[in-house]
Structures are given as structure tokens and as C-alpha cells.
Design a protein around this motif. Structure first.
Motif, PDB file in Angstrom:
ATOM      1  N   GLU A 295       0.814  -1.222   0.000  1.00 15.03           N
ATOM      2  CA  GLU A 295       0.000   0.000   0.000  1.00 15.03           C
ATOM      3  C   GLU A 295       0.852   1.279   0.000  1.00 15.03           C
ATOM      4  O   GLU A 295       0.519   2.251  -0.668  1.00 15.03           O
ATOM      5  CB  GLU A 295      -0.961   0.004   1.192  1.00 15.03           C
ATOM      6  N   VAL A 296       1.944   1.269   0.749  1.00 15.41           N
ATOM      7  CA  VAL A 296       2.814   2.452   0.803  1.00 15.41           C
ATOM      8  C   VAL A 296       3.434   2.695  -0.575  1.00 15.41           C
ATOM      9  O   VAL A 296       3.455   3.831  -1.063  1.00 15.41           O
ATOM     10  CB  VAL A 296       3.914   2.283   1.889  1.00 15.41           C
ATOM     11  N   GLN A 297       3.920   1.637  -1.197  1.00 14.16           N
ATOM     12  CA  GLN A 297       4.499   1.778  -2.528  1.00 14.16           C
ATOM     13  C   GLN A 297       3.457   2.256  -3.538  1.00 14.16           C
ATOM     14  O   GLN A 297       3.761   3.083  -4.402  1.00 14.16           O
ATOM     15  CB  GLN A 297       5.095   0.447  -2.977  1.00 14.16           C
ATOM     16  N   MET A 298       2.244   1.739  -3.414  1.00 10.14           N
ATOM     17  CA  MET A 298       1.171   2.164  -4.323  1.00 10.14           C
ATOM     18  C   MET A 298       0.889   3.654  -4.174  1.00 10.14           C
ATOM     19  O   MET A 298       0.718   4.368  -5.168  1.00 10.14           O
ATOM     20  CB  MET A 298      -0.106   1.347  -4.070  1.00 10.14           C
ATOM     21  N   GLN A 299       0.837   4.142  -2.941  1.00 11.85           N
ATOM     22  CA  GLN A 299       0.593   5.565  -2.712  1.00 11.85           C
ATOM     23  C   GLN A 299       1.741   6.404  -3.281  1.00 11.85           C
ATOM     24  O   GLN A 299       1.505   7.433  -3.911  1.00 11.85           O
ATOM     25  CB  GLN A 299       0.411   5.851  -1.212  1.00 11.85           C
ATOM     26  N   MET A 300       2.966   5.951  -3.062  1.00 13.82           N
ATOM     27  CA  MET A 300       4.122   6.684  -3.589  1.00 13.82           C
ATOM     28  C   MET A 300       4.091   6.725  -5.119  1.00 13.82           C
ATOM     29  O   MET A 300       4.350   7.767  -5.731  1.00 13.82           O
ATOM     30  CB  MET A 300       5.422   6.042  -3.095  1.00 13.82           C
ATOM     31  N   LEU A 301       3.750   5.605  -5.733  1.00 14.84           N
ATOM     32  CA  LEU A 301       3.654   5.560  -7.190  1.00 14.84           C
ATOM     33  C   LEU A 301       2.526   6.453  -7.700  1.00 14.84           C
ATOM     34  O   LEU A 301       2.670   7.116  -8.729  1.00 14.84           O
ATOM     35  CB  LEU A 301       3.446   4.124  -7.666  1.00 14.84           C
ATOM     36  N   ARG A 302       1.434   6.487  -6.982  1.00 14.11           N
ATOM     37  CA  ARG A 302       0.307   7.348  -7.363  1.00 14.11           C
ATOM     38  C   ARG A 302       0.732   8.811  -7.353  1.00 14.11           C
ATOM     39  O   ARG A 302       0.477   9.557  -8.304  1.00 14.11           O
ATOM     40  CB  ARG A 302      -0.855   7.138  -6.398  1.00 14.11           C
ATOM     41  N   GLU A 303       1.415   9.228  -6.295  1.00 16.22           N
ATOM     42  CA  GLU A 303       1.884  10.610  -6.200  1.00 16.22           C
ATOM     43  C   GLU A 303       2.917  10.913  -7.285  1.00 16.22           C
ATOM     44  O   GLU A 303       2.893  11.973  -7.909  1.00 16.22           O
ATOM     45  CB  GLU A 303       2.456  10.868  -4.808  1.00 16.22           C
ATOM     46  N   PHE A 304       3.818   9.958  -7.524  1.00 14.66           N
ATOM     47  CA  PHE A 304       4.821  10.130  -8.565  1.00 14.66           C
ATOM     48  C   PHE A 304       4.159  10.275  -9.932  1.00 14.66           C
ATOM     49  O   PHE A 304       4.529  11.143 -10.731  1.00 14.66           O
ATOM     50  CB  PHE A 304       5.783   8.939  -8.554  1.00 14.66           C
ATOM     51  N   PHE A 305       3.172   9.432 -10.202  1.00 12.70           N
ATOM     52  CA  PHE A 305       2.481   9.473 -11.483  1.00 12.70           C
ATOM     53  C   PHE A 305       1.819  10.835 -11.700  1.00 12.70           C
ATOM     54  O   PHE A 305       1.944  11.422 -12.772  1.00 12.70           O
ATOM     55  CB  PHE A 305       1.436   8.353 -11.562  1.00 12.70           C
ATOM     56  N   HIS A 306       1.121  11.338 -10.681  1.00 16.06           N
ATOM     57  CA  HIS A 306       0.460  12.641 -10.811  1.00 16.06           C
ATOM     58  C   HIS A 306       1.480  13.745 -11.072  1.00 16.06           C
ATOM     59  O   HIS A 306       1.266  14.614 -11.921  1.00 16.06           O
ATOM     60  CB  HIS A 306      -0.368  12.966  -9.563  1.00 16.06           C
TER      61      HIS A 306
END
Length: 128
Positions: free
Chosen positions: A94-105
Motif C-alpha cells: 500500500e505504501v508503494q502504491m501511494q508513492m507511485l500514485r503521487e509520482f504518477f500525478h
């Protein structure tokens, strides 16, 4: 819009083979006959949303991956990119997913800005 059961069946087969699940085993897992599973993969039969969801769950994929070409006709590259992203996300927590989401945006915003700058640069050069 008419569903293309052949395309969906081909995707089911692709993901099943990637996971090395025999067709008969997948059929058993989702509670249908092996012949019905064969017909689904070959696009010879129509099936309902509940079957699609059960197949997706058994294969560990999102239903969007099976339906994607039905949802959007925006091109093969989009489908390829989405498949690759899905593959990369499989083992993320979940932490990696959130980080990737922020990076993507963040990166998407930068990409949009860069495209604007390039467009403006081309416009200015055409004025010369």
C-alpha cells in the motif's frame, strides 16, 4: 456497443497461460465445464458479468484488463502500457502504491507542461 467475446476470450487465455493454469483447472476453479471454458476462450459463447468477474478473480487480474479494448478504442499502445503497469504493480504494498500514485500525478503534470512548452516553441518558430 456489442461486446467482442473473441477479444475477451483471447485475453483470458493469455493471462491463464502466463500463470501456467491449465484450462480445465481454471474451469473447475470458477465452477464451469471445461468445454464451456474452451468456448469462452475461443469467443464462441456469451457469458455474464458474474462469470467475467469470477474469471478475473481466479486469474488475479482486474476486469478492466479483460475488457479494456471494449472500454476504449484509443489504441494498442495504451493497452500495452496499462498491461505493463498492471504487471509492475502486482507485488507493491500500500505504501508503494501511494508513492507511485503521487509520482504518477507529478510526472503527468510535468509532461503536460513540457508538451505546452514544445507547442509554444513550435508556434514561435513558425512566426519567424
Amino acid at each position: 456497443m456489442e461486446m467482442n467475446y473473441l477479444v475477451i476470450g483471447e485475453k483470458i487465455k493469455k493471462y491463464r497461460k502466463e500463470q501456467k493454469i491449465p484450462q480445465q483447472k481454471l474451469a473447475k476453479i470458477i465452477g464451469i465445464s471445461a468445454s464451456h471454458m474452451c468456448n469462452i476462450e475461443k469467443g464462441r459463447t456469451k457469458f455474464g458479468l458474474s462469470t467475467l468477474m469470477t474469471v478475473a478473480e481466479a486469474l488475479g487480474v482486474n476486469t478492466d484488463l479483460l475488457l479494456y479494448e471494449q472500454i476504449s478504442k484509443r489504441g494498442k499502445m495504451r493497452a500495452i502500457v496499462l498491461d505493463e503497469i498492471e504487471e509492475q504493480l502486482k507485488d507493491c504494498n500500500e505504501v508503494q502504491m501511494q508513492m507511485l500514485r503521487e509520482f504518477f500525478h507529478s510526472e503527468k503534470s510535468r509532461l503536460v507542461q513540457l508538451a505546452k512548452e514544445i507547442k509554444e516553441d513550435k508556434r514561435q518558430k513558425s512566426l519567424w
